[in-house]
Design an enzyme around this catalytic site. Sequence first.
Site, PDB file in Angstrom:
ATOM      1  CE1 TYR A  59     -14.592 -21.778   1.632  1.00  0.00           C
ATOM      2  CE2 TYR A  59     -13.013 -22.936   3.009  1.00  0.00           C
ATOM      3  CZ  TYR A  59     -13.915 -21.910   2.829  1.00  0.00           C
ATOM      4  OH  TYR A  59     -14.156 -21.037   3.835  1.00  0.00           O
TER       5      TYR A  59
ATOM      6  NE  ARG B   9     -12.283 -17.517   7.469  1.00  0.00           N
ATOM      7  CZ  ARG B   9     -10.988 -17.776   7.695  1.00  0.00           C
ATOM      8  NH1 ARG B   9     -10.075 -16.897   7.340  1.00  0.00           N
ATOM      9  NH2 ARG B   9     -10.618 -18.900   8.263  1.00  0.00           N
TER      10      ARG B   9
ATOM     11  CG  HIS C  73     -17.763 -16.887   7.909  1.00  0.00           C
ATOM     12  ND1 HIS C  73     -16.504 -16.811   8.461  1.00  0.00           N
ATOM     13  CD2 HIS C  73     -18.041 -18.214   7.818  1.00  0.00           C
ATOM     14  CE1 HIS C  73     -16.046 -18.031   8.701  1.00  0.00           C
ATOM     15  NE2 HIS C  73     -16.954 -18.892   8.311  1.00  0.00           N
TER      16      HIS C  73
ATOM     17  CE  LYS D  50     -11.609 -19.454  15.080  1.00  0.00           C
ATOM     18  NZ  LYS D  50     -12.515 -20.594  14.852  1.00  0.00           N
TER      19      LYS D  50
ATOM     20  CG  HIS E 263      -9.111 -23.534   7.818  1.00  0.00           C
ATOM     21  ND1 HIS E 263      -9.724 -23.797   6.610  1.00  0.00           N
ATOM     22  CD2 HIS E 263      -9.882 -22.590   8.418  1.00  0.00           C
ATOM     23  CE1 HIS E 263     -10.811 -23.053   6.494  1.00  0.00           C
ATOM     24  NE2 HIS E 263     -10.928 -22.314   7.573  1.00  0.00           N
TER      25      HIS E 263
ATOM     26  NE  ARG F   3     -10.510 -17.977  11.834  1.00  0.00           N
ATOM     27  CZ  ARG F   3      -9.287 -18.465  11.668  1.00  0.00           C
ATOM     28  NH1 ARG F   3      -8.243 -17.634  11.717  1.00  0.00           N
ATOM     29  NH2 ARG F   3      -9.083 -19.749  11.435  1.00  0.00           N
TER      30      ARG F   3
END
Length: 311
Positions: A290, A258, A255, A177, A281, A153
């Site tokens: 994806y 990514r 992004h 995150k 994730h 990210r």
Amino acid sequence: MPGAGDSRWISAFLEAIAAEKGAARNTLLAYGRDLGHASDWLADRGRTLETATQDDLESYLVALDAEGMARATRARRLSSLKQFYRFAHDEGTRADNPALRIDGPGRARRLPGTLTESEVSRLLDCARDHGADPATRARNACLFELLYAAGLRVSELVGLPHAALRGAPEMLMVRGKGGKDRMVPLSDPARTAAAVWLTHRDAAEAALRARGGAASKFLFPARGAEGHMTRVRFHGLVKEVAARAGLDPERVSPHVLRHAFATHLLAGGADLRVIQTLLGHADLGTTEIYTHVLDDRLRALVMDHHPLARD
């Protein structure tokens, strides 16, 4: 501006999720903006977050739709309200939860934009040559190589500490995150680019210290308040390099790179759960978007091996 009562409630909520979930600063700012907007809308109608009913909140969401607000933004606003009222109910500051039974617009599950391997190669080549001096070109090469090699990210990339790349490591420790760490393998080109950039970075830092300046802990130091290259500056840099590579800048963003990282791995046969881990994730469902890249591969597999598909 939210009233005094709402401001205290919002502050208490933000402090709680910062302490309990380790929410990042940008996440807290987003929650604060969403709740502040709802509080202002309610105040114009003589209501507050404390007194709002389910009808009030539904009217607020209808008003957002009437203003033409994007579905994803409306879904995020409702999510902020749901978490806020769940907290208020759990803490006993509200006896009910007016957001509990509200169904939101949901998020559109769009296929993420991506780039072909050839387009990424052109982008990386141009990044190596983009800059007024060798140090800037080395920095840009390192930024783009790391982003594509590790699927980071933007906030993870620009906030990397320089210690993470010392000794040309084969694995990169990334703080993601919620303060969660993950290990991501580094490609040889990324390790080489990092080593070259560190030489330039360290020389600049030594000159700065000689002038009485303070040393930076970041891999990509900058003079701003954050101490490192900002996300906005890197976003602009990606657009510059995309244009230089002959790509439409509107198609290219950090992004998107990514997404390209994940898409190319999956197309090459990587396991979806491995990609989930590499991307950081929390939910496999986020990674499953994806799987659109599997369509052509599965079709070719059937056509090549199914007995009824043969001549």
